[in-house]
Write an enzyme that holds these catalytic residues in place. Sequence first.
Site, PDB file in Angstrom:
ATOM      1  N   SER A  82       0.806  -1.221   0.000  1.00 18.94           N
ATOM      2  CA  SER A  82       0.000   0.000   0.000  1.00 18.94           C
ATOM      3  C   SER A  82       0.844   1.277   0.000  1.00 18.94           C
ATOM      4  O   SER A  82       1.664   1.465  -0.889  1.00 18.94           O
ATOM      5  CB  SER A  82      -0.936  -0.080   1.206  1.00 18.94           C
ATOM      6  OG  SER A  82      -1.812   0.977   1.240  1.00 18.94           O
ATOM      7  N   ASP A  95      -6.306   1.994  -3.077  1.00 15.83           N
ATOM      8  CA  ASP A  95      -7.543   1.783  -2.314  1.00 15.83           C
ATOM      9  C   ASP A  95      -7.849   2.976  -1.417  1.00 15.83           C
ATOM     10  O   ASP A  95      -8.722   2.897  -0.553  1.00 15.83           O
ATOM     11  CB  ASP A  95      -7.532   0.457  -1.527  1.00 15.83           C
ATOM     12  CG  ASP A  95      -6.473   0.408  -0.447  1.00 15.83           C
ATOM     13  OD1 ASP A  95      -5.657   1.344  -0.361  1.00 15.83           O
ATOM     14  OD2 ASP A  95      -6.464  -0.577   0.322  1.00 15.83           O
ATOM     15  N   ALA A 148     -10.982   9.001   7.632  1.00 15.97           N
ATOM     16  CA  ALA A 148     -10.514  10.326   7.246  1.00 15.97           C
ATOM     17  C   ALA A 148      -9.364  10.213   6.242  1.00 15.97           C
ATOM     18  O   ALA A 148      -9.211  11.045   5.347  1.00 15.97           O
ATOM     19  CB  ALA A 148     -10.074  11.092   8.493  1.00 15.97           C
ATOM     20  N   ARG A 199      -4.311   5.913  20.862  1.00 18.74           N
ATOM     21  CA  ARG A 199      -4.525   4.481  20.570  1.00 18.74           C
ATOM     22  C   ARG A 199      -3.222   3.835  20.091  1.00 18.74           C
ATOM     23  O   ARG A 199      -2.393   4.505  19.457  1.00 18.74           O
ATOM     24  CB  ARG A 199      -5.630   4.279  19.518  1.00 18.74           C
ATOM     25  CG  ARG A 199      -5.380   4.982  18.218  1.00 18.74           C
ATOM     26  CD  ARG A 199      -6.438   4.692  17.168  1.00 18.74           C
ATOM     27  NE  ARG A 199      -6.226   3.413  16.523  1.00 18.74           N
ATOM     28  CZ  ARG A 199      -5.389   3.212  15.501  1.00 18.74           C
ATOM     29  NH1 ARG A 199      -4.666   4.203  14.999  1.00 18.74           N
ATOM     30  NH2 ARG A 199      -5.265   2.014  14.969  1.00 18.74           N
ATOM     31  N   ARG A 238      -0.374   6.239  18.717  1.00 17.84           N
ATOM     32  CA  ARG A 238      -0.802   7.419  17.959  1.00 17.84           C
ATOM     33  C   ARG A 238      -1.614   8.354  18.848  1.00 17.84           C
ATOM     34  O   ARG A 238      -2.414   7.898  19.677  1.00 17.84           O
ATOM     35  CB  ARG A 238      -1.659   7.013  16.767  1.00 17.84           C
ATOM     36  CG  ARG A 238      -0.897   6.236  15.734  1.00 17.84           C
ATOM     37  CD  ARG A 238      -1.543   6.319  14.368  1.00 17.84           C
ATOM     38  NE  ARG A 238      -1.016   5.276  13.500  1.00 17.84           N
ATOM     39  CZ  ARG A 238       0.128   5.375  12.827  1.00 17.84           C
ATOM     40  NH1 ARG A 238       0.875   6.461  12.928  1.00 17.84           N
ATOM     41  NH2 ARG A 238       0.531   4.384  12.061  1.00 17.84           N
TER      42      ARG A 238
END
Length: 545
Positions: A65, A281, A370, A498, A507
């Site tokens: 990715s 994606d 987001a 988290r 993060r």
Amino acid sequence: MTQFEKVFRNSALHPKPVGLVLQYGTAGFRTNAKELDHIMFRMGLLAVLRSKKTKATIGVMVTASHNPEEDNGVKLVDPMGEMVTPSWEEYSMQLANAEQDVLLTALKDVIEKEAISMDQDANIFIGKDTRPSSEKLSQAVSDGVMSLGGHVHDYGVVTTPQLHFMVRCQNTQGCYGSPTMEGYYRKLSQAFVQLTKHAPNRTDDQKHLLVDGANGVGALRLRDMERFLQNQLQISLFNDCREGKLNFQCGADYVKVQQKPPQGVEMSVGERCCSFDGDADRIVYYYKDSDGCFHLQDGDKIATLIGTFLKDMLTQAGLDLQVAVVQTAYANGSSTRYLEDVLKVSWCTTGVKHLHHAAQEFDIGVYFEANGHGTVLFSNAAVHKIEKLAQDSSIKNEKKRTAAQLLHSTINVINQAVGDAISDMLLVEGVLAVQGLSVQQWDAIYSDLPNRQRKIKVADRRVITTTDAERRVVTPPGLQEAVDMLVKKYPQSRAFVRPSGTEDIIRVYAEADTQENTDALAQEVCLAVYRLAGGVGEEPKPDAV
Ligand code: 16G
Ligand code: MG
């Protein structure tokens, strides 16, 4: 030689570095390509078992990715084109981390637990991105599949969502479309052209879109698709693999995290631009205003545009179907406030598989992170009602008929298997065209609150556990109370913490009324994490990002 002897012999050709343990992360295995050969072979084996178990075609996509070019990774695709079911992630780790001498035991364990009939046929679709390592790694997947007697169909270099699409088409016996590249291009572009028929007088400027292909597979496949679009979209493609490096200073992740335009794109004032990520994606939109200010339209803005469009069309068509938008904690507070007034909003944890699952609860579930991952899911009942209405020639009310036709084309332009940059781009372009909106008008629907994301290194990120869709911390004790106190200091503020599912870090996210307050809040929350959750290295500094 028995099938298992063959697996044993061939797996020695894809040796596992002794002691190496890798985790199936949020979206599959992902690390430096040098460590992945044995993982690929073994995911080929697992795909065969999954295919036998489900009696359906399974997909294996070789990609990392938005990660740097030297990384790679692998994602498994389940029969309806969704990500592999979480209970099988466990098996993938068992197989991936078994030493050579116990690999067959691990394999037989899965066969037994899942009561898999080894006489069943297995069919596997394989795809890969443009990374230099992808060719050899996808060959290792094929070796794994064939060692266990499975059949391979290799699609070569395709976007991740294209592979998901092929799997879904194959397993629905063509009802979803034809499992070929041409089938993909035709289905989506025909639906897009249908949408634009309801916006007949667009100027060339309105049809023009700048695309940053992140020097990845999305650029190549978008080029292939252009000829199907009948000039309804005029694409200027940048970072198209000809010279730059994959994901380097370009692509959706760079643009979203840095909140600035990618390198290599020549943007004029007010021009609509979008960026794909390395496997196409994810998508984000943006433009530059006359003061040179950069405006980002991220996944939240895309969800808002699409969710409100669908709601309007349903109202006009007189259809009683519920539209919901699924968001994660990263959704900008302004988007949530705006959406809650007009639609149902639902929350879930980060990661496409969670959002996808949550969106399936509704007649029409729009989900976007987001960061630009997302799509729209229509329940079978919703598809049926919309199709029936769109084909009903007895409807006299023109507005109603048009709305039904628009909804029908919208369903077909969307890749419901998974978030798809190309499909989402056509959807956004179609909706903007139909509604006659400029990129500035779309942007003005609401104003994002300033926000900041930070990373903190801690000794063990598992000490932080969360609840309420990751919006609140449960452990370590005292951390949530500290965050609550800090948030009270700033107007319109929110912050959460988290553990990352893809990197060995924590993060931190903060938002507030001004960028200055946001940055101050982010810094204070970072310090709280550092002190209460076992930070390592130097204390977080205010200017770090
Ligand atoms: C993966 C996920 C993405 C999520 C991100 C979070 C997929 C296809 N991708 O990239 O949805 O936003 O992880 O990463 O599921 P993090 O846990 O490191 O913040
Ligand atoms: Mg991606």
